[in-house]
Design an enzyme around this catalytic site. Structure first.
Site, PDB file in Angstrom:
ATOM      1  N   ASP A  34       0.840  -1.207   0.000  1.00  0.00           N
ATOM      2  CA  ASP A  34       0.000   0.000   0.000  1.00  0.00           C
ATOM      3  C   ASP A  34       0.874   1.255   0.000  1.00  0.00           C
ATOM      4  O   ASP A  34       2.106   1.175   0.087  1.00  0.00           O
ATOM      5  CB  ASP A  34      -0.963  -0.022   1.203  1.00  0.00           C
ATOM      6  CG  ASP A  34      -0.264  -0.389   2.497  1.00  0.00           C
ATOM      7  OD1 ASP A  34       0.837   0.124   2.722  1.00  0.00           O
ATOM      8  OD2 ASP A  34      -0.823  -1.215   3.268  1.00  0.00           O
ATOM      9  N   ASP A 207      -0.561   3.624 -20.224  1.00  0.00           N
ATOM     10  CA  ASP A 207      -0.843   2.220 -20.490  1.00  0.00           C
ATOM     11  C   ASP A 207      -1.441   2.043 -21.892  1.00  0.00           C
ATOM     12  O   ASP A 207      -2.310   2.817 -22.303  1.00  0.00           O
ATOM     13  CB  ASP A 207      -1.852   1.713 -19.438  1.00  0.00           C
ATOM     14  CG  ASP A 207      -2.077   0.223 -19.517  1.00  0.00           C
ATOM     15  OD1 ASP A 207      -1.096  -0.518 -19.341  1.00  0.00           O
ATOM     16  OD2 ASP A 207      -3.226  -0.197 -19.747  1.00  0.00           O
ATOM     17  N   GLU A 273       3.717   3.234 -22.948  1.00  0.00           N
ATOM     18  CA  GLU A 273       3.847   1.800 -23.150  1.00  0.00           C
ATOM     19  C   GLU A 273       3.176   1.552 -24.494  1.00  0.00           C
ATOM     20  O   GLU A 273       1.958   1.586 -24.602  1.00  0.00           O
ATOM     21  CB  GLU A 273       3.124   1.002 -22.053  1.00  0.00           C
ATOM     22  CG  GLU A 273       3.329  -0.496 -22.191  1.00  0.00           C
ATOM     23  CD  GLU A 273       2.063  -1.320 -22.286  1.00  0.00           C
ATOM     24  OE1 GLU A 273       2.169  -2.526 -22.386  1.00  0.00           O
ATOM     25  OE2 GLU A 273       0.942  -0.757 -22.281  1.00  0.00           O
TER      26      GLU A 273
HETATM   27  C1  NOJ Z   1      -0.192  -3.136 -19.920  1.00  0.00           C
HETATM   28  C2  NOJ Z   1       0.040  -3.358 -18.455  1.00  0.00           C
HETATM   29  O1  NOJ Z   1       1.432  -3.263 -18.194  1.00  0.00           O
HETATM   30  C3  NOJ Z   1      -0.518  -4.717 -18.136  1.00  0.00           C
HETATM   31  O2  NOJ Z   1      -0.175  -5.121 -16.838  1.00  0.00           O
HETATM   32  C4  NOJ Z   1      -2.017  -4.678 -18.342  1.00  0.00           C
HETATM   33  O3  NOJ Z   1      -2.541  -5.973 -18.170  1.00  0.00           O
HETATM   34  C5  NOJ Z   1      -2.385  -4.204 -19.744  1.00  0.00           C
HETATM   35  N1  NOJ Z   1      -1.603  -3.076 -20.163  1.00  0.00           N
HETATM   36  C6  NOJ Z   1      -3.839  -3.821 -19.835  1.00  0.00           C
HETATM   37  O4  NOJ Z   1      -4.084  -2.633 -19.143  1.00  0.00           O
END
Ligand code: NOJ
Length: 530
Positions: A34, A207, A273
């Site tokens: 946490d 993400d 990402e």
């Molecule tokens: C990339 C994230 O790093 C991963 O952990 C996640 O499952 C997928 N995106 C979906 O959000």
């Protein structure tokens, strides 16, 4: 330059430490890491010598996908604490000189998000459904999914509601994809960014940054192989264009985000990402009018050979130079088997993992460390199936839980000081030798190796900025210079005499006289002339 402008380019050569919050440190004994636990351990990260931390999602979430299924982007999930805990952690981090990057998840929400709940309650064609990607099915009675897209977690990327409409989820059915063609969706995320920037965060990890826009008409991919996420990602890497990833329209979104980030003082940044079919397409996510960085996962996929590393490094540096952005290096994260295991596991994997860390930390650009790699942790391969929580596991048999086991801090029995009680995943007994307490102050430990390398990286200006120059080396040896420093990695089969490269200042394995052993790396410094 005023105080705000000072350090605004901190992200260009930073070392960022990824905190997988639920596995970092538990303060209240529920077995889940946490924000208060993280706050307690910030001095550890300061002493490690990293510049910034990146926190995986801690927002309100049913945790179907480890928090990448968000129900409220402006609230902390009670399992992690509350907003006051976040603010206190952020203030302490800043006081310790640590920047804080948080995850933002724009491609999809949780199915428990109020928008999706409203969409399910509303009829087909309603404005509530417009916020997601709802379609009629194909075939008699629309009983077939609207197209052939598959979920990254396995199975169809569509789920049907009782009223007959289907909704798109590139990931789990509990992660419906948002409709980024809708201005309301864009406005909402712009406000979410401002909400956290106003609280003082230094940046975002975006993400699935390549996923927000889908090809017009949602065309079929044209194959149906029921592949798992790893195969799917390699397809992308092999150059396949997918109609739900890396569409040109995503860049419009990030150009607006960049303006928002730039409107705040102090160098706020974002790292994408993103997966794209070529390094050139990946480089399009970064630049002065888009995001600051994109993860370079090719480094993580490099094989243990001079040719493979050299190719990946040269390509990444060339692309980064073209767009005027720093490149990034990643060896491990919460989605991939830990690199010690990828490099063979056991003593061999650890030797190579330590050498790879010295290689990464000597490269120009930004290094992303994943919690526990500084302890030399390996992937936990023998977790009982019933404890695995990765949603992909149920659908494909692939599981990312083995790299998410809570960190071992101290003691001789699990959960090794992770918190006052248990831990949501069990650590193996072998981790008794990997705890922070066991390694702190132990010369030759992996923790002390990372600390030494990070200290040197801070102290040596040539490692912070500046170019990389390849040095001619023996077969099987990778060697490059950064100013007066040379990094030598022995990927070959024979120990190598390193006298000609300078005096060793740090090494991943003990040198045998002047010889760097196989599967080891060292940084060497030239004596100043005269
Ligand atoms: C990339 C994230 O790093 C991963 O952990 C996640 O499952 C997928 N995106 C979906 O959000």
């Amino acid at each position: 330059m005023n105080a705000d402008e000072a350090g605004a380019g901190w992200w260009r050569d930073a070392v960022v430490y990824q905190v997988y919050v639920r596995s970092f440190a538990d303060s209240d004994g529920d077995g889940i890491g946490d924000l208060a636990g993280l706050r307690d351990r910030l001095p550890y990260l300061r002493d490690l010598g990293v510049d910034a931390i990146w926190l995986t999602p801690f927002y309100r979430s049913p945790m179907v996908d480890g928090g990448y299924d968000v129900t409220d982007y402006r609230q902390v999930d009670p399992m992690f604490g509350d907003l006051a805990d976040f603010d206190a952690m952020l203030a302490d981090a800043h006081a310790y000189g640590l920047r804080v990057i948080i995850d933002v998840v724009p491609n999809h929400t949780s199915s428990a998000h109020r928008w999706f709940q409203a969409a399910v309650a509303a009829p087909p064609g309603s404005p509530e459904r417009e916020r997601y990607i709802f379609r009629a099915g194909r075939g008699p009675d629309g009983a077939e999914p609207p197209n052939d897209w598959e979920s990254i977690f396995g199975g169809d990327a569509w789920t049907r509601l009782p009223d007959g409409q289907w909704y798109l989820h590139i990931f789990d059915p509990e992660q419906p994809d948002l409709n980024w063609e809708l201005p309301e969706v864009r406005a909402e995320f712009e406000e979410i960014l401002r909400f956290w920037l106003d609280r003082g965060v230094d940046g975002f990890r975006v993400d699935v940054a390549h996923g927000n826009i889908k090809a017009p008409g949602l065309p079929d991919v044209g194959y149906s192989s029921k592949t798992g996420r790893n195969q799917r990602q390699s397809r992308l890497l092999e150059g396949t264009k997918l109609p739900y990833f890396d569409q040109d329209g995503v860049h419009e979104i990030y150009r607006v985000w960049r303006q928002i980030l730039d409107s705040y003082p102090g160098g706020r940044m974002a790292v994408a990402e993103a997966w794209a079919s070529s390094p050139e397409r990946l480089a399009r996510y970064v630049g002065p009018d888009e995001l600051h960085q994109v993860f370079n996962f090719d480094f993580l996929h490099a094989t243990w050979s001079v040719d493979s590393f050299r190719k990946v490094i040269d390509t990444a540096l060339a692309e980064a130079t073209l767009v005027g952005a720093p490149t990034t290096w990643v060896l491990s994260n919460h989605d991939k088997p830990r690199h010690v295991t990828r490099y063979g596991g056991g003593a061999l994997g650890l030797r190579r993992g330590r050498a790879a860390a010295l290689l990464m930390l000597a490269l120009p650009g930004v290094a992303y460390l994943y919690q526990g790699e500084e302890l030399g942790l390996d992937e936990v391969l023998d977790l009982p199936d019933e404890l695995r929580q990765d949603p992909a596991f149920r659908r494909t048999g692939e599981s990312r839980d083995g790299c998410r086991v809570p960190l071992p801090w101290s003691g001789h029995t699990a959960p090794f000081g992770f918190g006052p009680a248990g831990a949501w995943l069990p650590a193996p007994a072998t981790w008794t030798a990997h705890t922070v307490a066991a390694q702190e102050g132990e010369s030759g430990s992996t923790l002390e190796l990372y600390r030494a390398a990070l200290r040197l990286r801070r102290a040596e200006p040539a490692l912070r900025g500046g170019e990389l120059t390849w040095t001619e080396a023996e077969p099987g040896v990778l060697a490059f210079r950064r100013g007066e420093l040379t990094c030598v990695v022995n990927l070959g089969t024979e120990p190598v005499d390193v006298r000609r490269y300078g005096t060793p200042i740090v090494a991943s394995a003990a040198l045998d006289g002047d010889f760097l052993p196989v599967d080891a790396a060292a940084w060497l410094k030239q004596e100043p002339l005269g």
